[in-house]
Design a protein around this motif. Structure first.
Motif, mmCIF file in Angstrom:
data_model
loop_
_atom_site.group_PDB
_atom_site.id
_atom_site.type_symbol
_atom_site.label_atom_id
_atom_site.label_comp_id
_atom_site.label_asym_id
_atom_site.label_seq_id
_atom_site.Cartn_x
_atom_site.Cartn_y
_atom_site.Cartn_z
ATOM 1 N N ASN A 119 6.422 -49.735 25.136
ATOM 2 C CA ASN A 119 6.058 -50.863 24.286
ATOM 3 C C ASN A 119 4.799 -51.512 24.844
ATOM 4 O OD1 ASN A 119 8.348 -50.680 22.548
ATOM 5 N ND2 ASN A 119 9.578 -51.635 24.150
ATOM 6 N N SER A 123 4.864 -56.038 19.036
ATOM 7 C CA SER A 123 4.538 -55.384 17.762
ATOM 8 C C SER A 123 4.170 -53.919 17.912
ATOM 9 C CB SER A 123 3.378 -56.126 17.072
ATOM 10 O OG SER A 123 3.735 -57.459 16.778
ATOM 11 N N TRP A 124 3.480 -53.552 18.985
ATOM 12 C CA TRP A 124 2.937 -52.213 19.138
ATOM 13 C C TRP A 124 3.742 -51.400 20.154
ATOM 14 C CZ3 TRP A 124 -0.910 -50.283 16.118
ATOM 15 C CH2 TRP A 124 -1.693 -51.200 15.416
ATOM 16 N N SER A 125 3.966 -50.119 19.826
ATOM 17 C CA SER A 125 4.606 -49.189 20.746
ATOM 18 C C SER A 125 4.002 -47.804 20.556
ATOM 19 C CB SER A 125 6.123 -49.137 20.524
ATOM 20 O OG SER A 125 6.424 -48.675 19.218
ATOM 21 N N TYR A 126 4.214 -46.919 21.542
ATOM 22 C CA TYR A 126 3.647 -45.577 21.422
ATOM 23 C C TYR A 126 4.524 -44.571 22.144
ATOM 24 C CZ TYR A 126 1.990 -45.903 26.258
ATOM 25 O OH TYR A 126 1.927 -46.011 27.624
ATOM 26 N N ARG A 144 3.157 -46.944 16.683
ATOM 27 C CA ARG A 144 3.922 -47.723 15.709
ATOM 28 C C ARG A 144 3.539 -49.199 15.794
ATOM 29 N NH1 ARG A 144 8.398 -45.445 13.421
ATOM 30 N NH2 ARG A 144 9.368 -47.493 13.159
ATOM 31 N N TYR A 145 3.537 -49.838 14.605
ATOM 32 C CA TYR A 145 3.283 -51.279 14.520
ATOM 33 C C TYR A 145 4.391 -51.922 13.701
ATOM 34 C CZ TYR A 145 1.223 -55.758 13.247
ATOM 35 O OH TYR A 145 1.002 -57.101 13.043
ATOM 36 N N MET A 147 5.671 -54.522 11.478
ATOM 37 C CA MET A 147 5.077 -55.540 10.610
ATOM 38 C C MET A 147 5.991 -56.748 10.469
ATOM 39 S SD MET A 147 3.490 -53.291 7.507
ATOM 40 C CE MET A 147 5.126 -52.713 7.017
ATOM 41 N N ALA A 152 8.102 -51.103 9.782
ATOM 42 C CA ALA A 152 7.037 -50.658 10.682
ATOM 43 C C ALA A 152 6.167 -49.633 9.976
ATOM 44 C CB ALA A 152 7.624 -50.060 11.959
#
Length: 249
Positions: A119, A123-126, A144-145, A147, A152
């Protein structure tokens, strides 16, 4: 079957005659068989989890560019929690793709996956992983974001190392409420290069190379252990509609 808070034995029985199919095709006698595709031992605790046997193709949420959720790997998975991040290592056999042989003993090790999930903020993860499967090497990335609370958008890329062929995915998933009834949704656009190889065919949404689109709605049937889904896939003028009911013990 749950033995205690950490140990369990798990299985998966499904219809369909291929690695990426859990659905019978209407008037197609080739898809009428039912197979036990997975049986494995799982240990879970604060460190993460370990699975040994004929295990799932995924550790949790199923990515669009990942292998079919109805498939199997003969081997072992270890997921190590690193704070809020996760490191996953999977070793096993993937070359036995007939559901009738899913529970046969592995003959060789031909599958390796090392994946790191993290994470960036709330909001953002990868995810980023290196894979060895189907006699080829791949690098997979996902961003991934989130929303809203339960929605997402995501972008995924899988690159085949030896020939630079790719599979790309852009989509969104989440949940909405219809008169107090929660419904999950999923939709994505994908592109698969020609000559990408067998790895593309082992994803559940695969209909062919080129440009494609998939959309799905699903939900639980109240006061039961059943759930339903409806999905539409299309790629290069090929169209498919899937609908079904699942049951969880």
């Amino acid at each position: 079957m749950q033995f205690n808070s950490t140990w369990s034995v798990n299985g998966f029985v499904v219809t369909g005659d291929s690695f990426g199919s859990s659905h019978n095709t209407i008037d197609d006698g080739k898809a009428d068989d039912v197979y036990l595709r997975r049986v494995y031992l799982r240990h879970e605790s604060d460190y993460g989890k370990t699975e040994i046997g004929v295990i799932p193709t995924y550790k949790g949420r199923v990515s669009s560019s990942g292998l079919s959720k109805d498939g199997w790997i003969k081997g072992a998975r270890h997921v190590r929690s690193l704070g809020n991040d996760k490191l996953e290592i999977v070793v096993g056999q993937l070359s036995s793709l007939d559901p009738a042989n899913a529970l046969h003993s592995p003959e060789k090790l031909d599958y390796l996956e090392i994946e790191y999930s993290a994470n960036i903020n709330e909001s953002w993860s990868y995810e980023i992983s290196g894979e060895r499967m189907t006699k080829a090497n791949f690098v997979r990335t996902e961003l991934r974001y989130a929303m809203f609370d339960k929605s997402a958008v995501f972008a995924e890329l899988v690159s085949r190392v030896d020939n630079s062929k790719v599979k790309t995915v852009i989509g969104l998933d989440g949940e909405f409420t219809l008169q107090d009834y929660p419904i999950e949704y999923f939709a994505h656009y994908s592109y698969v290069s020609s000559n990408f190889g067998l790895r593309a065919e082992l994803t559940e949404d695969f209909l062919g190379t080129g440009h494609g689109f998939s959309a799905e709605l699903s939900g639980d049937i109240r006061d039961s252990k059943f759930a339903w889904f409806v999905r539409y896939d299309t790629v290069n003028s090929k169209n498919r509609i899937l609908t079904g009911i699942s049951w969880s013990l």
